[in-house]
Motif scaffolding. Structure first.
Motif, short mmCIF file in Angstrom:
data_model
loop_
_atom_site.label_atom_id
_atom_site.label_comp_id
_atom_site.label_asym_id
_atom_site.label_seq_id
_atom_site.Cartn_x
_atom_site.Cartn_y
_atom_site.Cartn_z
N LEU A 60 0.82 -1.21 0.00
CA LEU A 60 0.00 0.00 0.00
C LEU A 60 0.86 1.26 0.00
N ARG A 93 -0.87 2.83 -3.09
CA ARG A 93 -1.81 3.82 -2.58
C ARG A 93 -1.13 5.17 -2.37
N GLU A 131 -6.88 4.20 -5.18
CA GLU A 131 -7.86 4.34 -4.10
C GLU A 131 -8.19 2.98 -3.51
N VAL A 132 -8.20 2.89 -2.19
CA VAL A 132 -8.60 1.64 -1.53
C VAL A 132 -10.13 1.57 -1.54
N LEU A 157 -7.85 -2.20 -4.67
CA LEU A 157 -7.49 -0.84 -5.08
C LEU A 157 -7.86 -0.61 -6.53
#
Length: 310
Positions: A22, A26, A32-33, A61
């Motif tokens: 992440l 991210r 975007e999670v 994601l």
């Protein structure tokens, strides 16, 4: 032939440390999670032949505003070795995760400042249709290989960070023609681009020995650059088949999942082509709920398809 499957929903990537994954996808690439799960997932573990508690954490994601080409990260309780650990560039396996971007030279400098190590600087080349692109390859967590690309003059959609993923997922096979026939005829994907690349620029960019080249075929939705499959056959090389490693609980790039309204046409097409199907029944997963099947391409790449329930 079924109606084309189009863009895949997501690629599944096994990881030994979800937070590390992440931190790149991210926090740097800006995906975007969409959903997260902590703890065991017996239903999905059963699909993959894992113990009921074999999954520890998950995250789904996507690029903001884009609902295909997503990434499903799965942290395994007892992770295996990475699929690409110790692999040669031309070994047969799921290889690159392609990320589109804008202003690659600036992104390259930013990534270097963040501590990313590259094998070589970015390169600008021409596509078969005359368009130009810039590309650089970088390592990711769990021995993944990431290609960051800027398609000059494109009108692709990007997230706020200026990245979009996943464009093509690259798979390396022994026979690109057979693999392409399967994806286009049995699965109904469109052939978007076909070419043979070779020469010193390609050798430097990819890390190939002198004289080697690559036959590549881009397959997917001709109207959507996201969620495509790029089939590569390396020329003048002899790679090792590592697809047996590309399964849970090994880490790295494992497989892709498509989502459809009705599995019946695909089942009929696969039956016509003599492709064995594994029926998993209804699966309530982080990425959706509904019946799921799995099967393998001629090159050994695992594919999952889920019929979404209403």
């Amino acid at each position: 032939m079924p109606e084309g499957l189009g863009a895949f929903a997501h690629v599944t990537v096994g990881t030994a440390d979800l937070d590390l994954a992440l931190g790149l996808w991210r926090d740097i690439f800006g995906l975007e999670v969409i959903a997260e799960r902590s703890g065991a997932d017996p239903a999905l573990a059963a699909v993959w032949g894992l113990p009921a508690d074999g999954i520890a954490r998950q995250a789904l994601l996507r690029t903001p505003g884009i609902d295909v080409g997503g990434m499903h990260f799965v942290e395994f309780r007892s992770p295996g070795v990475p699929v690409r650990e110790g692999a040669e560039v031309f070994d047969r396996l799921p290889k690159n995760l392609d990320v589109y971007t804008t202003d690659l030279p600036a992104k390259y400098e930013d990534l270097k400042n963040r501590g990313i190590k590259f094998r070589a600087s970015w390169t600008e080349m021409a596509s078969p249709d005359g368009s130009r692109f810039r590309e650089v390859q970088m390592p990711g967590p769990d021995a993944t290989n990431i290609a960051v690309l800027e398609i000059l003059g494109s009108d692709y959609r990007y997230g706020p960070s200026g990245y979009a993923a996943i464009g093509p997922l690259i798979i390396v096979v022994e026979d690109a023609e057979i693999e392409t026939r399967f994806f286009t005829k049995a699965l109904g994907l469109a052939s978007v681009m076909v070419d043979l690349l070779s020469g010193p620029e390609v050798e430097k960019m990819v890390g190939l020995p002198p004289g080697a080249g690559l036959d590549f075929r881009v397959l997917g939705d001709p109207e959507d650059p996201m969620g495509r499959i790029e089939v590569i056959e390396y020329q003048q090389t002899e790679g090792t088949d590592r697809y047996a490693l590309a399964k849970p609980p090994h880490t790295g790039t494992l497989h892709v999942t498509w989502q459809v309204d009705d599995l019946a046409p695909l089942r009929a097409s696969l039956d016509k082509w003599g492709v064995p199907i594994t029926e998993h029944g209804p699966v309530d997963a982080i990425f959706g709920r509904g019946p799921m099947i799995s099967f393998y391409s001629p090159g050994g790449f695992r594919i999952e398809v889920q019929e979404l329930a209403d």
